[in-house]
Design a protein around this motif. Structure first.
Motif, short mmCIF file in Angstrom:
data_model
loop_
_atom_site.label_atom_id
_atom_site.label_comp_id
_atom_site.label_asym_id
_atom_site.label_seq_id
_atom_site.Cartn_x
_atom_site.Cartn_y
_atom_site.Cartn_z
N ALA A 130 38.55 32.69 33.61
CA ALA A 130 37.54 33.51 33.87
C ALA A 130 37.88 34.32 35.18
CB ALA A 130 36.43 32.97 33.89
N GLY A 131 38.88 33.91 35.97
CA GLY A 131 39.00 34.61 37.08
C GLY A 131 40.26 35.62 36.99
N LEU A 132 40.85 35.80 35.59
CA LEU A 132 41.96 36.49 35.31
C LEU A 132 41.37 37.73 34.42
CD1 LEU A 132 44.65 33.82 34.67
CD2 LEU A 132 44.24 35.28 36.73
N HIS A 133 40.39 37.40 33.62
CA HIS A 133 39.91 38.49 32.89
C HIS A 133 38.47 38.15 32.39
CE1 HIS A 133 40.04 35.18 29.81
NE2 HIS A 133 41.26 34.91 30.13
N GLY A 134 37.58 38.88 31.87
CA GLY A 134 36.10 38.90 31.70
C GLY A 134 36.06 37.88 30.43
N VAL A 135 34.92 37.38 30.26
CA VAL A 135 34.47 36.52 29.22
C VAL A 135 33.16 36.78 28.83
CG1 VAL A 135 34.43 34.15 28.31
CG2 VAL A 135 36.11 34.58 30.08
N GLU A 136 32.97 36.74 27.45
CA GLU A 136 31.52 37.04 26.90
C GLU A 136 30.58 36.06 27.29
OE1 GLU A 136 29.42 38.07 22.82
OE2 GLU A 136 31.42 37.45 22.90
N ASP A 137 29.30 36.54 27.74
CA ASP A 137 28.37 35.71 28.08
C ASP A 137 28.62 34.66 29.52
OD1 ASP A 137 26.85 36.27 26.18
OD2 ASP A 137 27.19 34.54 24.88
N ASN A 138 29.54 35.47 30.11
CA ASN A 138 30.11 34.64 31.32
C ASN A 138 30.06 35.54 32.77
OD1 ASN A 138 31.62 31.39 31.01
ND2 ASN A 138 31.26 32.51 29.24
N SER A 139 29.45 36.55 32.60
CA SER A 139 29.47 37.66 33.71
C SER A 139 29.38 37.00 35.21
CB SER A 139 28.33 38.78 33.48
OG SER A 139 27.11 38.27 33.45
N ALA A 140 28.36 36.07 35.32
CA ALA A 140 28.12 35.65 36.79
C ALA A 140 29.43 34.67 37.20
CB ALA A 140 27.00 34.92 36.91
N TYR A 141 29.97 33.76 36.16
CA TYR A 141 30.96 32.91 36.44
C TYR A 141 32.28 33.89 36.74
CZ TYR A 141 33.93 28.96 35.62
OH TYR A 141 34.91 27.91 35.83
N CYS A 142 32.53 34.86 35.70
CA CYS A 142 33.39 35.70 35.93
C CYS A 142 33.59 36.34 37.16
CB CYS A 142 33.95 36.73 34.70
SG CYS A 142 34.10 35.91 33.12
N ALA A 143 32.26 36.86 37.41
CA ALA A 143 32.36 37.71 38.81
C ALA A 143 32.59 36.76 40.02
CB ALA A 143 31.07 38.43 39.08
N SER A 144 32.31 35.55 40.10
CA SER A 144 32.35 34.40 41.00
C SER A 144 33.87 34.08 41.26
CB SER A 144 31.55 33.45 41.02
OG SER A 144 32.13 32.46 39.94
N LYS A 145 34.35 34.01 39.87
CA LYS A 145 36.01 33.43 39.88
C LYS A 145 36.88 34.43 40.17
CE LYS A 145 35.34 29.20 38.96
NZ LYS A 145 35.76 28.16 39.81
N PHE A 146 36.37 36.04 39.93
CA PHE A 146 37.40 37.00 40.43
C PHE A 146 37.29 37.22 41.82
CE2 PHE A 146 37.95 38.31 36.15
CZ PHE A 146 38.72 39.38 36.26
N ALA A 147 35.89 37.06 42.41
CA ALA A 147 35.79 36.97 44.08
C ALA A 147 36.65 35.84 44.41
CB ALA A 147 34.39 36.89 44.23
N LEU A 148 36.60 34.53 44.12
CA LEU A 148 37.40 33.33 44.58
C LEU A 148 38.82 34.01 44.54
CD1 LEU A 148 37.39 30.40 45.69
CD2 LEU A 148 37.47 29.93 43.35
N ARG A 149 39.15 34.25 43.35
CA ARG A 149 40.71 34.82 43.39
C ARG A 149 41.32 35.57 44.52
NH1 ARG A 149 43.85 38.48 40.16
NH2 ARG A 149 42.18 38.94 38.77
N GLY A 150 40.32 36.87 44.64
CA GLY A 150 40.65 37.42 45.77
C GLY A 150 40.54 36.93 47.33
N PHE A 151 39.63 36.11 47.22
CA PHE A 151 39.80 35.23 48.65
C PHE A 151 41.03 34.51 48.62
CE2 PHE A 151 38.68 31.03 50.44
CZ PHE A 151 38.60 31.62 51.79
N THR A 152 41.45 33.94 47.75
CA THR A 152 42.76 32.94 47.75
C THR A 152 43.88 33.89 48.09
OG1 THR A 152 41.34 31.40 46.18
CG2 THR A 152 43.85 31.12 46.45
N GLU A 153 43.99 34.91 47.40
CA GLU A 153 45.31 35.61 47.44
C GLU A 153 45.43 36.58 48.85
OE1 GLU A 153 45.26 38.26 44.03
OE2 GLU A 153 45.69 36.79 42.57
N SER A 154 44.11 36.80 49.28
CA SER A 154 44.19 37.41 50.71
C SER A 154 44.52 36.21 51.74
CB SER A 154 42.69 37.91 50.99
OG SER A 154 42.58 38.92 50.12
N LEU A 155 43.79 34.94 51.51
CA LEU A 155 44.20 33.83 52.48
C LEU A 155 45.82 33.62 52.60
CD1 LEU A 155 42.15 31.99 54.28
CD2 LEU A 155 42.43 30.35 52.35
N GLN A 156 46.29 33.63 51.60
CA GLN A 156 47.73 33.39 51.14
C GLN A 156 48.64 34.33 51.95
OE1 GLN A 156 48.38 33.92 46.96
NE2 GLN A 156 48.07 31.70 46.47
N GLU A 157 48.26 35.41 52.19
CA GLU A 157 48.83 36.45 52.85
C GLU A 157 48.64 36.07 54.59
OE1 GLU A 157 50.99 38.61 51.94
OE2 GLU A 157 50.71 37.72 49.82
#
Length: 218
Positions: A130-157
């Motif tokens: 859900a951090g890679l693509h949208g999932v039906e009935d999971n909008s809040a979860y997906c939004a949070s996991k996309f944000a976590l992925r962005g945070f993680t990838e920025s931290l890697q740099e």
């Protein structure tokens, strides 16, 4: 003799977090993160102590994190899923999703980064498909996991050469979070723990930046 390595794992009382605590507990002292009653996992590990704190209480989280002076691995495994159509999700459910799945990892990482830099340590964020693509009935979860992925990838740099950072994306896993769903294939949480172990054992001279593990297609 070198001191035993240490790992803090949020969500260690059940599911993926528990499986990772049991795996890393073979050779790490574990700080077992749980909102309450961490004893159920602490008592089963060779060397462990509770890290009991409400992840939505920022001040309590900061106080608890500042008690940890030495750390080699931080696994951010705790998460919440509110499964419902977007129009049925409440503001409170959105806030909890973002507080637990994003803001708690951000706060813990900020507070523990000095210790992780000293040990040339590792951060593993437990994300999701859900951090890679949208999932039906999971909008809040997906939004949070996309944000976590962005945070993680920025931290890697930002932390390259100082702290290793891994973004681990499990597919459907047999945990309480998916209890009572549509019956599609799931994998055991042990499989995710083995993936986390790969990231731990890859260092210190290499970093596994991204892993996607999913149930085998039989």
């Amino acid at each position: 003799m070198q001191p035993q390595k240490t790992a803090l794992i949020t969500g260690a009382s059940r599911g993926i977090g528990r499986a990772i605590a049991e795996e890393l507990g073979k050779d790490h002292h574990i700080y077992a993160g749980a909102s309450k009653d961490a004893s159920q996992i602490v008592d089963k590990l060779p060397s462990a102590e509770p890290f009991e704190v409400d992840l939505t209480d920022t001040e309590a989280l900061i106080r608890a994190a500042r008690e940890i002076a030495q750390l080699d691995v931080l696994v951010l495994a705790a998460g919440v899923l509110h499964k419902a159509p977007f129009t049925e999700l409440t503001d409170a459910q959105w806030r909890e999703s973002l507080e637990v799945n994003v803001m708690a990892p951000v706060t813990l990482t900020r507070e523990l980064l000095p210790a992780l830099r000293r040990s040339s340590g590792l951060i593993i964020t437990i994300n999701s498909g859900a951090g890679l693509h949208g999932v039906e009935d999971n909008s809040a979860y997906c939004a949070s996991k996309f944000a976590l992925r962005g945070f993680t990838e920025s931290l890697q740099e930002e932390e390259a050469g100082k702290v290793r950072v891994t973004s681990l994306h499990p597919g459907r896993t047999d945990t309480d979070m998916l209890a009572g769903d549509d019956g599609r294939p799931k994998m055991d949480a042990v499989n995710v723990a083995k993936a986390a172990r790969l990231a731990v054992d890859a260092g210190p001279g290499a970093v596994v930046e991204f892993m996607r593990v999913r149930p085998a297609r039989i």
